[in-house]
Design an enzyme around this catalytic site. Structure first.
Site, mmCIF file in Angstrom:
data_model
loop_
_atom_site.group_PDB
_atom_site.id
_atom_site.type_symbol
_atom_site.label_atom_id
_atom_site.label_comp_id
_atom_site.label_asym_id
_atom_site.label_seq_id
_atom_site.Cartn_x
_atom_site.Cartn_y
_atom_site.Cartn_z
ATOM 1 N N HIS A 1 66.342 41.176 -26.965
ATOM 2 C CA HIS A 1 65.412 40.856 -25.866
ATOM 3 C C HIS A 1 63.962 40.825 -26.360
ATOM 4 O O HIS A 1 63.097 41.553 -25.841
ATOM 5 C CB HIS A 1 65.578 41.853 -24.713
ATOM 6 N N ARG B 1 68.227 35.386 -18.770
ATOM 7 C CA ARG B 1 68.859 36.657 -18.417
ATOM 8 C C ARG B 1 70.343 36.513 -18.716
ATOM 9 O O ARG B 1 70.922 35.434 -18.523
ATOM 10 C CB ARG B 1 68.674 36.975 -16.927
#
Ligand code: NAP
Length: 314
Positions: free
Chosen positions: A277, A229
């Site tokens: 992502h 993250r």
């Protein structure tokens, strides 16, 4: 009688129909309904829901809800937003996702190992220059996080011939992998690392863990891959380490703000590879099958799957 199983997601989520269809196929005994189509009786009756970035207001509108099954592996936003809501969160732990993520870890490790960013730059300036080859067996790749994804990645990297280290909160034992544990052993591992791969969950303990001090403990010219993250990395410290050539390259799949704003520095930095992502996508079919198995087991035995520990945050 078929029970109603809500799929709770933001109204703007583009793939809700596909999720409802996949979940319905995996759970013929449930009636899967997207949250915004539930009627008052459904809202009152549900005790379990499948969720994808749900809002807490929507979850509060389900007064009998006992637990939710996320279709993502990382659930930090949900954990942070829960507040006083007494709800168990089950996250996705899917071997297919672990395989996909470990493939990405190997792919981008090889990209760095074989100097691809450097040769691409040379091509852009029509420069013919070979650099000394150092074999995989003489390079150390270290994983931050040895959970479902980190362990699969460690095994895959070992199979490709790298020296592999891994770090976790509690000590692990993985054949062929040098395992480190706890804060005191982190710097020890970093000191021998050529490529650092981050697969930690985002928690109060891991936010900003890749700080100036931690990045400074890596050998000169090391590289990093962040597939965890964005906020796990101190962005300012990272930028400085790249600007000062302390780090030779960073492959970043996750960011503080996603989508990455068009004016973000990472897009144009010569030592950064930006990915949108994509390193470990959820497989809708296998995730639905796993959720189905967990929900069926709950319906027949009353036993909930292992849920996120609210204290540690993962
Ligand atoms: P996991 O199974 O929960 O594993 C987490 C690992 O991190 C464990 O080994 C844990 O240690 C370690 N850890 C947690 N806090 C720590 C701390 N303070 N110090 C040291 N180690 C710590 O999680 P996972 O399924 O492997 O997933 C990891 C993360 O990957 C997710 O949370 C998500 O954010 C991210 N992810 C990204 C993508 C993507 O596409 N980019 C896709 C899926 C997931 P212990 O083993 O001792 O508990």
């Amino acid at each position: 009688m078929r029970r109603v199983l809500p799929f709770v997601c933001p109204p703007s989520y583009p793939f809700w129909r596909q999720w409802v269809a996949a979940l319905q196929e995996a759970m013929p005994d449930e009636h899967v309904v997207v949250f915004h189509e539930l009627d008052a009786r459904d809202l009152a009756s549900c005790d379990v829901a499948v969720v994808a970035n749900p809002s807490i207001e929507d979850l509060r509108a389900l007064p009998n809800l006992k637990w939710v099954h996320s279709v993502w592996a990382g659930v930090e936003r949900l954990v942070a937003d829960l507040g006083d809501l007494d709800l168990k969160i089950v996250r996705l732990v899917d071997p297919v996702m672990a395989e996909t993520m470990s493939e990405a870890v190997l792919a981008w490790t090889l990209y760095l190992h074989r100097d691809m960013p450097r040769y691409a730059k040379q091509q852009a300036s029509r420069e013919w220059l070979e650099h000394e080859y150092v074999g995989a067996g003489d390079k150390t790749v270290s994983l931050l996080g040895l959970g479902a994804l980190g362990t699969a990645s460690a095994v895959k990297l070992r199979g490709a011939g790298f020296q592999v280290c891994g770090w976790s909160r509690t000590r692990k034992s993985i054949s062929g992998v040098q395992c480190y544990a706890g804060e005191e052993e982190l710097l020890q591992m970093l000191g021998r690392t050529d490529i650092l791969v981050c697969l930690l969950p985002l928690t109060s303990k891991t936010e900003g863990i890749l700080s100036a001090e931690v990045l400074g403990a890596l050998p000169q010219g090391a590289s990093i891959i962040n597939f965890a993250r964005g906020p796990v990395v101190d962005e300012h410290a990272l930028r400085r380490a790249l600007d000062e050539s302390k780090l030779s390259h960073a492959v970043l799949d996750v960011f503080n703000r996603e989508p990455l704003p068009v004016n973000a520095w990472q897009w144009a930095h010569p030592r950064v590879t930006v990915l949108p992502h994509i390193s470990g996508p959820t497989n809708r079919r296998t995730a639905s099958a796993l959720a189905a198995a967990n929900i069926l087991n709950y319906r027949t035995t009353g036993v909930l799957p292992i849920s996120v520990d609210r204290k540690t945050g993962y």
